[in-house]
Design a protein around this motif. Sequence first.
Motif, PDB file in Angstrom:
ATOM      1  N   MET A  57       0.604  -0.741   0.440  1.00 29.15           N
ATOM      2  CA  MET A  57      -0.086  -0.256  -0.511  1.00 29.15           C
ATOM      3  C   MET A  57       1.383   0.543  -0.121  1.00 29.15           C
ATOM      4  N   ALA A  58       1.868   1.128   1.041  1.00 27.90           N
ATOM      5  CA  ALA A  58       2.414   2.624   0.574  1.00 27.90           C
ATOM      6  C   ALA A  58       3.533   3.024  -0.671  1.00 27.90           C
ATOM      7  N   GLY A  59       3.459   1.569  -1.475  1.00 30.11           N
ATOM      8  CA  GLY A  59       3.833   1.722  -2.435  1.00 30.11           C
ATOM      9  C   GLY A  59       2.798   2.104  -3.811  1.00 30.11           C
ATOM     10  N   SER A  60       1.476   1.995  -3.247  1.00 34.80           N
ATOM     11  CA  SER A  60       0.984   2.518  -4.552  1.00 34.80           C
ATOM     12  C   SER A  60      -1.113   2.570  -3.560  1.00 34.80           C
ATOM     13  N   PRO A  61      -1.181   3.768  -3.131  1.00 35.07           N
ATOM     14  CA  PRO A  61      -1.466   3.512  -2.022  1.00 35.07           C
ATOM     15  C   PRO A  61      -3.482   3.079  -3.078  1.00 35.07           C
ATOM     16  N   ILE A  62      -4.547   2.398  -2.241  1.00 37.28           N
ATOM     17  CA  ILE A  62      -5.057   1.512  -2.552  1.00 37.28           C
ATOM     18  C   ILE A  62      -6.189   1.276  -1.566  1.00 37.28           C
ATOM     19  N   TRP A  63      -7.357   0.650  -2.212  1.00 38.71           N
ATOM     20  CA  TRP A  63      -8.456   0.618  -1.478  1.00 38.71           C
ATOM     21  C   TRP A  63      -8.414  -0.411  -0.358  1.00 38.71           C
ATOM     22  N   VAL A  64      -8.600  -0.728   0.770  1.00 37.93           N
ATOM     23  CA  VAL A  64      -8.092  -2.082   1.422  1.00 37.93           C
ATOM     24  C   VAL A  64      -8.592  -3.303   1.238  1.00 37.93           C
ATOM     25  N   VAL A  65     -10.839  -2.784   0.339  1.00 36.52           N
ATOM     26  CA  VAL A  65     -10.958  -4.036   0.187  1.00 36.52           C
ATOM     27  C   VAL A  65     -10.709  -4.619  -0.848  1.00 36.52           C
ATOM     28  N   LYS A  66      -9.420  -4.147  -2.530  1.00 38.29           N
ATOM     29  CA  LYS A  66      -8.566  -4.592  -3.209  1.00 38.29           C
ATOM     30  C   LYS A  66      -7.587  -5.295  -3.077  1.00 38.29           C
TER      31      LYS A  66
END
Length: 481
Positions: free
Chosen positions: A205-214
Amino acid sequence: MIPWLLAALSLCTPGTGLPPRHMDSVILMAEVLEPPHANATVTMAELALALGGCSTPGCRAVLGDPPTIPTAPSALNPDQWQLLTRLLRRDAAVLAPDGSTVALGPLLAGIAVASRRAGGGSVLDATVDPLFAVTIDPLFAVTIAEALGTSFLLARGGRGATLGPGGCWDDVGDPQNYTLMGPPSLVTDAVANGAMDGVILGNRMAGSPIWVVKLLRDYYGTGNGTKEGRPPSSYRRRDFGVLAGAGKLEKEVLAMLRVLRVLPATRELLEDVGAEEEVAIARRAARDFTERYVECPAIVPRCMWGARPYRGTPKPLSLPLGSVYIHHTFSPGAPCRSFAACARAMRAMQRFHQDTRGWDDIGYSFVVGSDGYVYQGRGWHWVGAHTKGYNSRGYGVGYVGDFSATLPDADTIALVRDELLPCAVRTGRLRRNYTVRGHRQMGHTDCPGESLFREIETWRGFVVRTGLGGGISGGWRWRGG
């Protein structure tokens, strides 16, 4: 004992007919809670912090006091909300699709660190006390470093468990109750899995912000990994090892011990611990965790694949053993590539061995799936029924599938060659100068198939036949590593 430690050592509350305690249930709830699917006021990771996923002193030092517990979101029905309030605690666990058990607290704490960093939120990154000039990696701190350091602190002098145990679910189809198979430590297998996943997903996630569900769906869902269909979660030990290698884990455990030394709630744990012992504790904790959860493969216990009871009284092996005999199952003839498929194969083989052949149990010591896991047959300690005349001399390891013309994939081959066998040596179950043989070398059979047999001829310890003569007497040359 300190109150927060008592809470940390408590077992999960038994289920009461709520939705299954499965990662799929968590993903479903995350989907209706998080944007763009809902008008959410708090993320899934922040909700976990509010409900107790970051209740320990070190975690709170890094992420601050938890947010206020929100009222039940209208998007969830009462049963879902009740389940969520139970699951989003540090020690509460769920069953993942790959058959592993994962504690959500460290998993979501790691995601919370990454989420806050990405959003410019508050995370303690640097000096806690000028005396020690401690710099910590918050991702490791909230997932594994505090739990690992505290567990080994509490067990000084041989008092109590440091790592593990594992456990089993009452029903893998509708998991509600998870029972540990021994006295708990602060780092049970479920916490270890959740912590490793928290580091891996937090880093992602730190490398590419993404929704938790995905993030969760992509990581735990089948079909999102290799061409063989393994989910990325089945590679957690390998992937965590990359992120925690080169002394990283030891460094972070030592940093957290120094943080705990200055926090009011934990000072007394280190009052009589000198600087040299502090370093030794961190080194031992990192070494033991790495040996158990990174270098050794995950072994699915009998109770997880639905084994029948052993018939009669098992005969103990005299360890360490000197040999390993490699098999293929032939039937089932296709490799199993998921927990559900491998568990079905195990049950089918046990029924055949017990009901048709009249054996006391499934014959193999261990069975290897193409899902990334080793399955316990008779295990490390009991004589099997895999290689007639030699069952008490070595372990019988069977690959699920017919490997006469094809090979298992490279990762599945390595699971035994590079992980299971070296692990058995390190843990005193197999001699350092162990020998490897194919089943065909010990009797009249084509097992383990021509392709697999040619493969194991390249392994360390393989015994090459150099003359006529049968059995294991004479006429053999050992291939060293």
